[in-house]
Write an enzyme that holds these catalytic residues in place. Sequence first.
Site, mmCIF file in Angstrom:
data_model
loop_
_atom_site.group_PDB
_atom_site.id
_atom_site.type_symbol
_atom_site.label_atom_id
_atom_site.label_comp_id
_atom_site.label_asym_id
_atom_site.label_seq_id
_atom_site.Cartn_x
_atom_site.Cartn_y
_atom_site.Cartn_z
ATOM 1 N N GLU A 107 -4.508 -4.422 2.858
ATOM 2 C CA GLU A 107 -3.118 -4.568 2.385
ATOM 3 C C GLU A 107 -2.178 -4.678 3.569
ATOM 4 O O GLU A 107 -2.264 -3.888 4.509
ATOM 5 C CB GLU A 107 -2.667 -3.348 1.559
ATOM 6 C CG GLU A 107 -3.267 -3.241 0.198
ATOM 7 C CD GLU A 107 -2.701 -2.089 -0.618
ATOM 8 O OE1 GLU A 107 -1.517 -1.745 -0.450
ATOM 9 O OE2 GLU A 107 -3.467 -1.533 -1.418
ATOM 10 N N GLU B 2 -6.516 3.765 -0.948
ATOM 11 C CA GLU B 2 -5.727 4.726 -0.166
ATOM 12 C C GLU B 2 -6.081 6.162 -0.571
ATOM 13 O O GLU B 2 -5.271 6.894 -1.137
ATOM 14 C CB GLU B 2 -4.232 4.482 -0.380
ATOM 15 C CG GLU B 2 -3.784 3.100 0.040
ATOM 16 C CD GLU B 2 -2.310 2.825 -0.241
ATOM 17 O OE1 GLU B 2 -1.767 3.384 -1.198
ATOM 18 O OE2 GLU B 2 -1.711 2.040 0.508
#
Length: 482
Positions: A383, A188
């Site tokens: 995810e 991320e």
Amino acid sequence: MKFGKDFYWGGSVSANQIEGSFDVKGKGMSISDTMELSKDIDWKKIPKLTRMSTERFNSVLENPTKGYFPKRNGVNFYNKYKEDIELFSELGINVFRTSIAWTRIFPKGDESEPNEDGLKFYEDMFKELQSKGITILLTVSHFEIPTHLVKEYGGWKNRKVYEFFKIFLDVIVEKFNKYVKFWIAFNEINVAYFIPYFGSGIILDQYDKKNWNSIMYQALHYQFLATAYLVKILKVKNKECKVGAMVSYDTSYYEKCDPNDVIEQMKYDQEHNEFCLDVMIFGEYPGYTKRIFEEKNIKIDTTQEELKLLKENTCSYVSISYYSSSVISADNNLERVEGNLVSGFKNKYLKSTEWGWQIDPQGFRYALNKIWNKYKLPIFVSENGIGLHDTFTKDNKVHDNDRIYYLETHIKEMHNAIVLDGVDVIGYTMWGLMDIVAASTAEMSKRYGVIYVDQDDYGNGTQNRYRKDSFFWMKKMIEESK
Ligand code: BG6
């Protein structure tokens, strides 16, 4: 739902949340090891931008054993990985995503020689996965910056940290290119401007507020360069390896069709979801960088040579974490809700998890469409999952119907995106796989896994592993999807 036999099904974790053994065989301390759990600290209430204060950071370094730090213990994957991989194999997954703790390989981060014991741990674990036919998706850096680099260099805002990271990359690429097919340089990467301590090891309270944005974006710039560097060296070492651009993706909707809301949402989407992908995929800063930099008074240092590195070394797949969606409006007085890295406004059509993250499977399909239509690159969902308070029954069961419902509805929408909308999704690793320590709150009781770990918030329990109902559901779903 058929996905074909080549589809990658798996689970995703990070070294700092699962391994434990934070100080064995020469491992150094990372930023995750500084996150204390105590009744006096409510991490949810501490603003994300300044999640770590200089005072707290220094106090942890000065008194490292005062307090309980759950990520230092993880769930003991370091010692139990063989048993765990056996369970993963029984589940039927063919890909496993984890990260490498930088501090296992370079304990302080600025050494020139790696710690061989650290390399051996990962090599042994990768061999174990390979022996079960499980492909490896590796995140190089998942909130695991050495505290030494934070204290002595100020984290990623310092070019030297980029140089140290390149040495780390050289070592692990040389050693692991034959084991790891899918690579992601930074988990991320957009976390760099939402929770800079996690993403870049930056403690903002040390600086004049008017420079905060420049500091965060300078750090991000070095991470873009590091990503490009990883692409560059893998091209030489092993052409079979693929490097993905990964962001936390938060689908957003405008509140009403007032053009002010529409523009606000467009800006949010550009900054939150697309900015980092644009740089890592197109190899250059997008046009709207001008607006963001002007609005936020951002100035970064760069050179022609650096921009050339970015341009010539772009990522070959897109990866996202997707948990929830939010509403964006020009009106700042609406009810706020929580989300993964950000908080947006409440969507009255959606329900939320116990932690306030809005559940939106169709938002997932929407995200996959948007990404595919813009980048035309394969998508690996790295995810997706739900944090729940699970109940462990006397007969060692967990009836986690809410988790099954969350996963099933999201997977159905991913299937719709593939089959109805023609989106090229190549893999899906659900977040958690087994219960681990939560990233944002350092709790154990926010559980994501399909495998239950008998351990509470403060590390009490047998650490035995148990199959939840969702384990059996997922196993069947994978088998039937081929
Ligand atoms: C993602 C992180 O942002 O969200 C994971 O990559 C994290 O590390 C996951 O665990 C869920 O967040 P949390 O705080 O509920 O663990």
